[in-house]
Design an enzyme around this catalytic site. Sequence first.
Site, PDB file in Angstrom:
ATOM      1  CD  GLU A   1      30.744  -5.163 103.389  1.00  0.00           C
ATOM      2  OE1 GLU A   1      31.720  -5.921 103.328  1.00  0.00           O
ATOM      3  OE2 GLU A   1      30.190  -4.695 102.398  1.00  0.00           O
TER       4      GLU A   1
ATOM      5  CG  HIS B   1      22.090  -9.353  96.425  1.00  0.00           C
ATOM      6  ND1 HIS B   1      22.809 -10.476  96.145  1.00  0.00           N
ATOM      7  CD2 HIS B   1      22.961  -8.330  96.340  1.00  0.00           C
ATOM      8  CE1 HIS B   1      24.068 -10.149  95.892  1.00  0.00           C
ATOM      9  NE2 HIS B   1      24.182  -8.847  96.002  1.00  0.00           N
TER      10      HIS B   1
END
Lengths: 430, 367
Positions: B90, B159
């Site tokens: 990322e 999440h």
Amino acid sequence: MASAFSATKFAAHPFNTISPTSQNKPLKIPTAASPFLGSTRKLLRLTSQLNLSRRSSGSVFAVSDVVKEKKPTPTPSLLITKGEGLVLYEDMVLGRAFEDMCAQMYYRGKMFGFVHLYNGQEAVSTGFIKLLKQQDSVVSTYRDHVHALSKGVPARAVMSELFGKTTGCCRGQGGSMHMFSSEHNVIGGFAFIGEGIPVATGAAFTSKYKREVLKEADCDHVTLAFFGDGTCNNGQFYECLNMAALWKLPIVFVVENNLWAIGMSHLRATSDPEIYKKGPAFGMPGVHVDGMDVLKVREVAKEAIARARRGEGPTLVECETYRFRGHSLADPDELRDPAEKAHYAARDPIAALKKYLIENNLSGEAELKAIDKKIDELLEDAVEFADESPLPPRSQLLENVFADPKGFGIGPDGRYRCEDPKFTEGTAHV
Amino acid sequence: MYAIARQRILGQSFQKMRPAVSVLRSYSSAAKQITVRDALNSALDEEMSADPKVFLMGEEVGEYQGAYKITKGLLEKYGPERVLDTPITEAGFTGIGVGAAYYGLKPVVEFMTFNFSMQAIDHIINSAAKSNYMSAGQISVPIVFRGPNGAAAGVGAQHSQCYASWYASCPGLKVLSPYNSEDARGLLKAAIRDPDPVVFLENELLYGESFPVSDEVLDSSFCIPIGKAKIEREGKDVTITAFSKMVGYALKAAEILEKDGIYAEVINLRSIRPLDRSTINTSVRKTNRLVTVEEGFPQHGVGAEICASVVEESFAYLDAPVERIAGADVPMPYAANLERMAVPQIEDIVRAAKRACYRSVPLAAAA
């Protein structure tokens, strides 16, 4: 690959360092050891642990060898012409004098905040950046004044920026650590170490995209990413080595290994301190070069940049260099051994180039002194300009947050919505 | 799943509500239904076809057709040079996107969920958001960061976080959060065309929801203004602000409240930054009561900012304290019943609206 990097032999720099006082014998590096230099005892312990036989494979080596091979002793063929030599000399003197002037101005209170000076490392900046075209990009760290100057940003603009005046290259909004110039393709100036590496990789990506997708056939722009030894332990560095090699991007990763990250010695922070070896692990050549010698740096840079331009992908170049001053002007610099500093001061890149120019009859004392004087006058002018420039006006505080003037975005007709005078009424019914 | 059944009811009730809301336009009689997923996909497709500088980057966006199938079919259509499958890096690929945007390309970076954007947040904030300012306008960053945000169903604490308030507090970023298909299409197209960095917060549970859209929405030049909220339902007694999935809940709550004689005005924020303070304040000046709804953590959240804005600008108009409905102040639990308690439900919104209208309400008993 048939290039200057085909030699795989590796040789040590003969180097005697004065040992720390508690050990009264000179440190001797074993002949097959890395040319890694540092004045601490830890080096000796470390080199004995290194498995030196591993190094015989892979395309990594010391450029000092290559350079020596190119110059047979009887009639040395010169690495540079007179014109090139003077350009290199002037650029390095500009970098050195500018940084010295910064220190003076800082202690007089004209400059403030964090200022990181580049004294001693000029050979790396000059050696690489003077080979670039206008459209090639440079990405740097907080130690970015000299990179900006080498790339062509006027000294006046950099000095004003440091003084925080509105005539600076970023109108005083960036500061010492954030030098940007879209005209000269200097795209930062990043305070976080490792932050510039992905951005540089992105700039290289754009160059490739423009050529292959947008079909701008002559787009062969190269990007140079400058960063230090401490950064080479950061995750983003490895992520970008991977992606640059994977997608064969036109980038050169230039490590300015000055052995110290503030007060943390490179040898204390890194499991394997030989950074150039990390290149082949990702499928690109890794080169180590003496960063105190501008001519050696230039030779390596030529090949690395040409490789990138040809589309052969990235290169990792480790330049062993040294900063003569502390990490920043606020750093008392107490942890570095004075003997180590003296050793590198004796290898001052500017003195070395001057000696080369004079010995090879490329220039004379008088001409070089004239260049020194010219740079001094240039800097006097830059300081005066910066001093007399106005501070940013109050209205500048809220400007430039967005490129979009009011933040309402672009409408279907392609123009900014705020340009439609009826737009600010009502809510967003469609 | 109970939550999904609720979504279907919302879709139908939205349709029923349309006549009350169509102030300026009459829609064509055969309104087409498209899912949010198809809305996003078509927006990406049209923008990529219109401008060759637009490219996609992210994990699984290419051969896998998108982790949530948002980028389905785009690899076949535009090729691997414009739809890039990245390694799991990322920080690296976000920075690469920013560097490409510095030089005028228009990357659309997908985060598999915005939780993973935390690995890249240095680039979103420091090299994207701040660059136009630091360079004094020399370098603008026309990049879009998109992906699902907030809670899904049973995916656990790492999440499920909502990042709207984190990103919306940073100057230099635009933060958008669509609710229905029209929002999804219009805001994504506006975001891709925009010269500034945009954080585009989608919602995984809304991807499969269908909403009716007019022909105008389906036109390829359609886009919605940034920084403007939409009044989804007009009312006179209490204002309810919401974004993303909570808009659907708020609309449902408004229906329930109507049976008790409370007419709620529901505002779909659409744009968290810049926040449409004038629409919110105008509405509060009309209704005199405010309930803010969001899924994220309560402290320093979007509701806190809206409350402060209303107190600063419309204090004299408030007849009751501002009610703030947010997710529970805990990391998201896994157990289904605990998760239901940790996320706002329709009855929470109804209760808050009634409190704001000084109706007595039973204590919370949801389980």
